[in-house]
Write an enzyme that holds these catalytic residues in place. Structure first.
Site, PDB file in Angstrom:
ATOM      1  N   VAL A  12       0.731  -1.147  -0.051  1.00 10.25           N
ATOM      2  CA  VAL A  12       0.093   0.204   0.037  1.00 10.25           C
ATOM      3  C   VAL A  12       0.778   1.422  -0.053  1.00 10.25           C
ATOM      4  O   VAL A  12       0.392   2.412   0.073  1.00 10.25           O
ATOM      5  CB  VAL A  12      -1.086   0.201   1.142  1.00 10.25           C
ATOM      6  CG1 VAL A  12      -2.002  -1.104   1.257  1.00 10.25           C
ATOM      7  CG2 VAL A  12      -0.373   0.231   2.436  1.00 10.25           C
ATOM      8  N   LYS A  14       3.859   1.558   2.178  1.00 12.57           N
ATOM      9  CA  LYS A  14       4.441   1.960   3.478  1.00 12.57           C
ATOM     10  C   LYS A  14       6.013   2.203   3.418  1.00 12.57           C
ATOM     11  O   LYS A  14       6.648   3.191   4.073  1.00 12.57           O
ATOM     12  CB  LYS A  14       4.501   0.926   4.059  1.00 12.57           C
ATOM     13  CG  LYS A  14       3.256   0.283   5.032  1.00 12.57           C
ATOM     14  CD  LYS A  14       3.331  -0.895   6.085  1.00 12.57           C
ATOM     15  CE  LYS A  14       3.998  -2.121   5.203  1.00 12.57           C
ATOM     16  NZ  LYS A  14       3.114  -2.627   4.223  1.00 12.57           N
ATOM     17  N   THR A  15       6.840   1.633   2.240  1.00 10.30           N
ATOM     18  CA  THR A  15       8.002   1.943   2.155  1.00 10.30           C
ATOM     19  C   THR A  15       8.391   3.318   1.698  1.00 10.30           C
ATOM     20  O   THR A  15       9.212   4.329   1.888  1.00 10.30           O
ATOM     21  CB  THR A  15       8.803   0.949   1.353  1.00 10.30           C
ATOM     22  OG1 THR A  15       8.693  -0.611   2.142  1.00 10.30           O
ATOM     23  CG2 THR A  15      10.402   1.166   1.242  1.00 10.30           C
ATOM     24  N   ILE A  16       7.465   3.815   0.654  1.00  9.44           N
ATOM     25  CA  ILE A  16       7.500   4.983   0.177  1.00  9.44           C
ATOM     26  C   ILE A  16       7.194   6.068   1.138  1.00  9.44           C
ATOM     27  O   ILE A  16       8.020   7.176   1.448  1.00  9.44           O
ATOM     28  CB  ILE A  16       6.436   5.375  -1.157  1.00  9.44           C
ATOM     29  CG1 ILE A  16       6.855   4.478  -2.147  1.00  9.44           C
ATOM     30  CG2 ILE A  16       6.436   6.690  -1.549  1.00  9.44           C
ATOM     31  CD1 ILE A  16       8.327   4.701  -2.992  1.00  9.44           C
ATOM     32  N   LYS A  31      13.611  -1.721   9.765  1.00  9.29           N
ATOM     33  CA  LYS A  31      12.572  -2.681   9.549  1.00  9.29           C
ATOM     34  C   LYS A  31      13.070  -3.654  10.029  1.00  9.29           C
ATOM     35  O   LYS A  31      13.829  -4.606   9.773  1.00  9.29           O
ATOM     36  CB  LYS A  31      12.439  -2.863   7.990  1.00  9.29           C
ATOM     37  CG  LYS A  31      11.417  -3.975   7.685  1.00  9.29           C
ATOM     38  CD  LYS A  31      10.899  -3.639   6.327  1.00  9.29           C
ATOM     39  CE  LYS A  31       9.658  -4.547   6.223  1.00  9.29           C
ATOM     40  NZ  LYS A  31       8.795  -4.210   4.881  1.00  9.29           N
ATOM     41  N   ASP A  42      13.699  -3.614   1.704  1.00  3.04           N
ATOM     42  CA  ASP A  42      12.913  -2.047   1.994  1.00  3.04           C
ATOM     43  C   ASP A  42      14.229  -1.318   2.313  1.00  3.04           C
ATOM     44  O   ASP A  42      14.210  -0.093   2.195  1.00  3.04           O
ATOM     45  CB  ASP A  42      11.885  -2.450   2.928  1.00  3.04           C
ATOM     46  CG  ASP A  42      10.629  -2.750   2.187  1.00  3.04           C
ATOM     47  OD1 ASP A  42      10.494  -2.830   0.936  1.00  3.04           O
ATOM     48  OD2 ASP A  42       9.786  -3.519   2.978  1.00  3.04           O
ATOM     49  N   GLU A  98       9.300   0.418  10.396  1.00  2.00           N
ATOM     50  CA  GLU A  98       8.491   0.210   9.274  1.00  2.00           C
ATOM     51  C   GLU A  98       8.109  -1.291   9.556  1.00  2.00           C
ATOM     52  O   GLU A  98       8.703  -2.259   9.706  1.00  2.00           O
ATOM     53  CB  GLU A  98       8.982  -0.036   7.875  1.00  2.00           C
ATOM     54  CG  GLU A  98       7.830  -0.425   6.814  1.00  2.00           C
ATOM     55  CD  GLU A  98       8.371  -0.089   5.468  1.00  2.00           C
ATOM     56  OE1 GLU A  98       7.772  -0.828   4.586  1.00  2.00           O
ATOM     57  OE2 GLU A  98       9.672   0.287   5.369  1.00  2.00           O
ATOM     58  N   GLY A 101       3.475  -5.599   5.940  1.00  3.32           N
ATOM     59  CA  GLY A 101       2.045  -6.032   5.943  1.00  3.32           C
ATOM     60  C   GLY A 101       1.336  -5.218   6.634  1.00  3.32           C
ATOM     61  O   GLY A 101       1.584  -3.913   6.930  1.00  3.32           O
TER      62      GLY A 101
END
Length: 210
Positions: A12, A14-16, A31, A42, A98, A101
């Site tokens: 969705v 999250k990493t951006i 992470k 990531d 982060e 999922g």
């Protein structure tokens, strides 16, 4: 300030979103669990997208070979994820954490991603627009609140959907940090633009009591 970035599902954004927050604060990044894509994880993506020289990328507590739910990836690797082996890195800098999922993605037979969240974390939920995303967003927020935590902010991902966004914000009363558009690519320049755009709202998280 410690910011925990979670999402309403996988893929969705999250990493951006984490890249943008990291760049805005020149924060460190961690992470805890990486499942699959170990050569382009990531952490690698964060490193390639930020342009500041202050950020430190901390090692994952678990690096799993299979791109799957952590509990399954760990089982395939012949190990079991243990919470006491996931130690938050020590830093004097802001830290962006982060998740993997959504919040109920299983780590093992007992625990899920939400069990990684600590009382001093400021939680940011990334919500991407798709059919069913309102339900998934509200369920995610309610589940977090039922654990006694509060959501500090929402980041929307994808093309603008005013009806969806206003409904979620009005129903939850949570502040919107910003929206990440459908971009053709995300490089250092694009991330820096969003970091500057979101900067005031991200900095405001530090002053919030949440």
């Amino acid at each position: 300030m410690k910011i925990f970035v979670t999402g309403i599902s996988t893929d969705v954004g999250k990493t951006i979103a984490s890249s943008i927050i990291v760049e805005a604060l020149e924060a460190d990044y961690w992470k805890p669990i990486q499942a699959g894509d170990l050569d382009n994880s990531d952490s690698h993506k964060i490193q390639s997208r930020i342009s500041n020289n202050k950020t430190k990328i901390f090692e994952n507590s678990y690096k799993l070979n299979t791109p799957a739910s952590p509990h399954l990836a760990a089982e395939i690797d012949g190990i079991k994820i243990k919470l006491n082996q996931i130690q938050e890195p020590k830093t004097k800098n802001n830290l962006v954490i982060e998740g993997a999922g959504g919040i109920f993605v299983p780590l093992n037979d007992e625990e899920t991603i939400i069990d990684l969240i600590q009382p001093d974390y400021k939680i940011v939920v990334v919500s991407r627009h798709y059919l069913g995303s309102i339900n998934h967003t509200l369920l995610t927020i309610e589940a977090i609140q039922n654990r006694g935590f509060k959501v500090a902010g929402i980041i929307f991902s994808g093309s603008e959907n005013k009806s969806t966004e206003s409904l979620i914000l009005n129903k939850t009363g949570i502040n919107c940090i910003g929206r990440i558009d459908e971009e053709p690519y995300f490089d250092q320049n694009v991330i820096k633009e969003y970091a500057d755009l979101f900067s005031d709202n991200i900095l405001a998280l530090e002053k919030s009591k949440i």
